[in-house]
Each structure stands twice: as structure tokens, then as C-alpha cells.
Scaffold this active site. Structure first.
Site, mmCIF file in Angstrom:
data_model
loop_
_atom_site.group_PDB
_atom_site.id
_atom_site.type_symbol
_atom_site.label_atom_id
_atom_site.label_comp_id
_atom_site.label_asym_id
_atom_site.label_seq_id
_atom_site.Cartn_x
_atom_site.Cartn_y
_atom_site.Cartn_z
ATOM 1 C CE LYS A 1 -4.168 -1.865 2.150
ATOM 2 N NZ LYS A 1 -5.191 -1.656 3.183
ATOM 3 C CG ASP B 1 -8.262 0.464 3.664
ATOM 4 O OD1 ASP B 1 -8.945 -0.408 3.089
ATOM 5 O OD2 ASP B 1 -7.015 0.423 3.719
#
Ligand code: NAP
Length: 284
Positions: A73, A109
Site C-alpha cells: 500500500k 479503507d
């Protein structure tokens, strides 16, 4: 007319990746919409990740975009051409797409976290004081999202207080860091409690937390979703608090990516949840 979405391919890229449930989620939506696209799991080791992004950019890999997960990420945020403001502040991206020959990225997220609470407990964001337990990778997006929903104080409590302090420094003056020993005190008068630690995952490392210092009407949520009812959720519910489990976060974070790659906005519904719960039970 040929639907151009028929040929579209998207991915989830991580290392390891075989336990990812993302192919199941996106496969369900592809089937639901009758889109003949594909969404596949790609195991890419860290040393090959830059090459993977280059293949995405050049079109050679044949993908319109995809998700990245652990451990890529942060690297994704550095390597893409245009991370959006959300991803830049987080220093991490999980959703990539190609537009005009450039790889763009965001992080969904935080959206997944807030959309789950919006769906399961509307009004959860009307409070002032939030406690986030944990300061790992997942906590970052949640701290950002809770701050952006307008909580006036966001208190991060972590076993390793230096990691909580790093997040407080990153996300600004409304964020405060505390050691784990201060948890009971910090929870006093809070309206929202979020477990972002892996405590309770697979029934391990349970910590007995007393939720009674929270205000009555507070919401307790746990992003650990294996098991669905974690020891913390069981205790909070027994003490009379509203609870929200973490599975919806996983499902909702997938929505914006699917819409970008395949052109339809999917719904998180009972059928999808049941599909994932059945898969969890198969692998329990
Ligand atoms: P991570 O980066 O490894 O962070 C783990 C966190 O847990 C750290 O704050 C760590 O504290 C804390 N911790 C671990 N064991 C502990 C213990 N025995 N006592 C107290 N604190 C402990 O992991 P992550 O990527 O943030 O993921 C955390 C959890 O969230 C995992 O269970 C993951 O499956 C889940 N998750 C769920 C979703 C969802 O969509 N629902 C999304 C992402 C992650 P230290 O800093 O002191 O080590």
C-alpha cells in the site's frame, strides 16, 4: 454494440494473496451485473512491485486497475502518477486505476469504515470524542476518516505508544496519543470506540476491556471480522452498548473500485454478506 466492459480486467495484488476475499466480492458483483469482466488475485513480491505498476501504466498487463494490499500500500502511493489528497495524507493507497495513460490512486479503507457504520448505525458520527485502539496500518485510514467526520477529539491508544504518536503527528491537532495503560481513563465520556488492533482475531490475545466509562449510547465497533462477534463486541453488547462488526468495512471498501473499473456502482447487501460469511465458515 459490444460492451467495452466485457474485456475489462482488474486485480488484487499482494504478497501473500491467496487468502484474499476480494475476488469473491468482485466476482459476485460481476455476475450480478452480467459483466463479463475478470478480477484476479496477483501474488507480487515486493521486488517486483515497481515492474507491476509499470505494466499497469503501459497497458501491457491488460488491467484497467485494481486493489493493492499488504505489503504494497505504501509503495503504491509512491509509485503511481497521481495519488489523490486522501492517499497522499495517508501515505498509502489501496485502489488504482488507469486514466489517460496515468496510474491514479486513492484509499478506500476509510470510506469502507464509515460506510459500514452509516449503514449499520446511522448517527454514529454525532459524537465529539472517539477512541481508536491500535495504531497499525488499518488504524491510519480510520483515524483520518473519524477526524474528517467531525469528531473534535480523536484519542489513539496503542501498546507501542510511539506508533500512536506518529499518527497524532501525521493527522493534526485534534489527535492525541496514549499508552495502553491509559485506556480506561481515555474512554471516559467517549461516544465511539474502535478496535483496530488484531487483538481477538481468530479468538486470540483477548483483552478484557470495561466499556462502562463510555457515554451511554456510545457505539463500539471492531474491524477484526474473524470471528464476526469478537470478544470485545460480545463484552460491549453485554454492557449495553450498540455494536457494529467489521465485515461491512471489507465489503464497502470494495465499492468505489468496482465502480471505477466496471462502470456500475454495486450494493453491499445481505446476499454478499452471506457469501463471505459462508466462505469464512468453510475456512474456519
Ligand atoms: P498491524 O499494522 O500489524 O497493526 C496491529 C495493531 O495491533 C498494532 O496497533 C499493534 O500494537 C496491535 N496489537 C497486536 N497484538 C496486540 C496485543 N497482544 N496487545 C495489544 N495490541 C496489540 O495490523 P493492521 O493491518 O492494522 O490490521 C489490524 C487488524 O485489522 C487485523 O486483524 C486485520 O485483519 C483487521 N483489518 C480489518 C479490515 C476490515 O476491512 N474489516 C481492514 C484492515 C485490517 P503495536 O503497535 O504495539 O504492535
Amino acid at each position: 454494440m459490444v460492451d467495452s466492459r466485457e474485456t475489462r480486467r482488474a486485480f488484487v495484488c499482494g504478497h501473500p494473496i491467496r487468502h484474499s476475499r476480494s475476488p469473491l466480492i468482485h466476482g459476485h458483483w460481476l455476475e450480478q451485473f452480467g459483466i463479463a469482466g475478470r478480477y484476479t488475485a496477483e501474488d507480487v513480491a515486493p521486488e517486483n512491485f515497481a515492474g507491476f505498476i509499470e505494466g499497469l501504466r503501459s497497458g501491457e498487463a491488460g488491467f484497467v486497475g485494481g486493489n493493492v494490499t499488504i505489503p504494497h500500500k505504501e509503495a503504491a502511493c509512491r509509485l503511481v502518477d497521481t495519488p489523490d489528497e486522501l492517499a497522499k495524507e495517508l501515505g498509502a493507497a489501496n485502489t488504482l486505476w488507469v486514466e489517460d495513460g496515468k496510474v491514479r490512486a486513492t484509499n478506500t479503507d476509510g470510506y469502507g469504515f464509515t460506510a459500514n457504520l452509516d449503514a449499520c448505525h446511522p448517527g454514529w458520527d454525532k459524537g465529539l470524542r472517539a477512541v481508536i485502539f491500535g495504531a497499525g496500518g488499518a488504524a491510519r485510514a480510520i483515524v483520518q476518516a473519524v477526524r474528517d467526520r467531525g469528531f473534535s477529539e480523536v484519542h489513539i491508544v496503542n501498546r507501542t505508544v510511539a506508533r500512536a504518536q506518529e499518527l497524532a503527528d501525521r493527522f493534526g491537532p485534534k489527535i492525541f496519543a496514549h499508552p495502553q495503560g491509559a485506556l480506561g481513563e481515555v474512554m471516559r465520556g467517549a461516544d465511539l470506540f474502535v478496535n483496530t488492533t488484531s487483538v481477538g482475531m481468530d479468538g486470540e490475545n483477548a483483552i478484557d476491556i470495561d466499556f462502562t466509562p463510555l457515554v451511554s449510547g456510545a457505539v463500539v465497533t471492531d474491524i477484526v471480522y474473524v470471528p464476526l462477534m469478537t470478544p470485545m463486541l460480545i463484552k460491549a453488547q453485554a454492557q449495553g452498548f450498540a455494536i457494529v462488526d467489521g465485515l461491512g468495512m471489507l465489503l464497502h471498501q470494495a465499492v468505489p473500485g468496482f465502480e471505477k473499473w466496471f462502470g456500475r456502482r454495486p450494493a453491499v447487501d445481505e446476499a454478499l454478506r452471506a457469501l463471505i460469511v459462508a466462505d469464512m465458515e468453510r475456512h474456519a
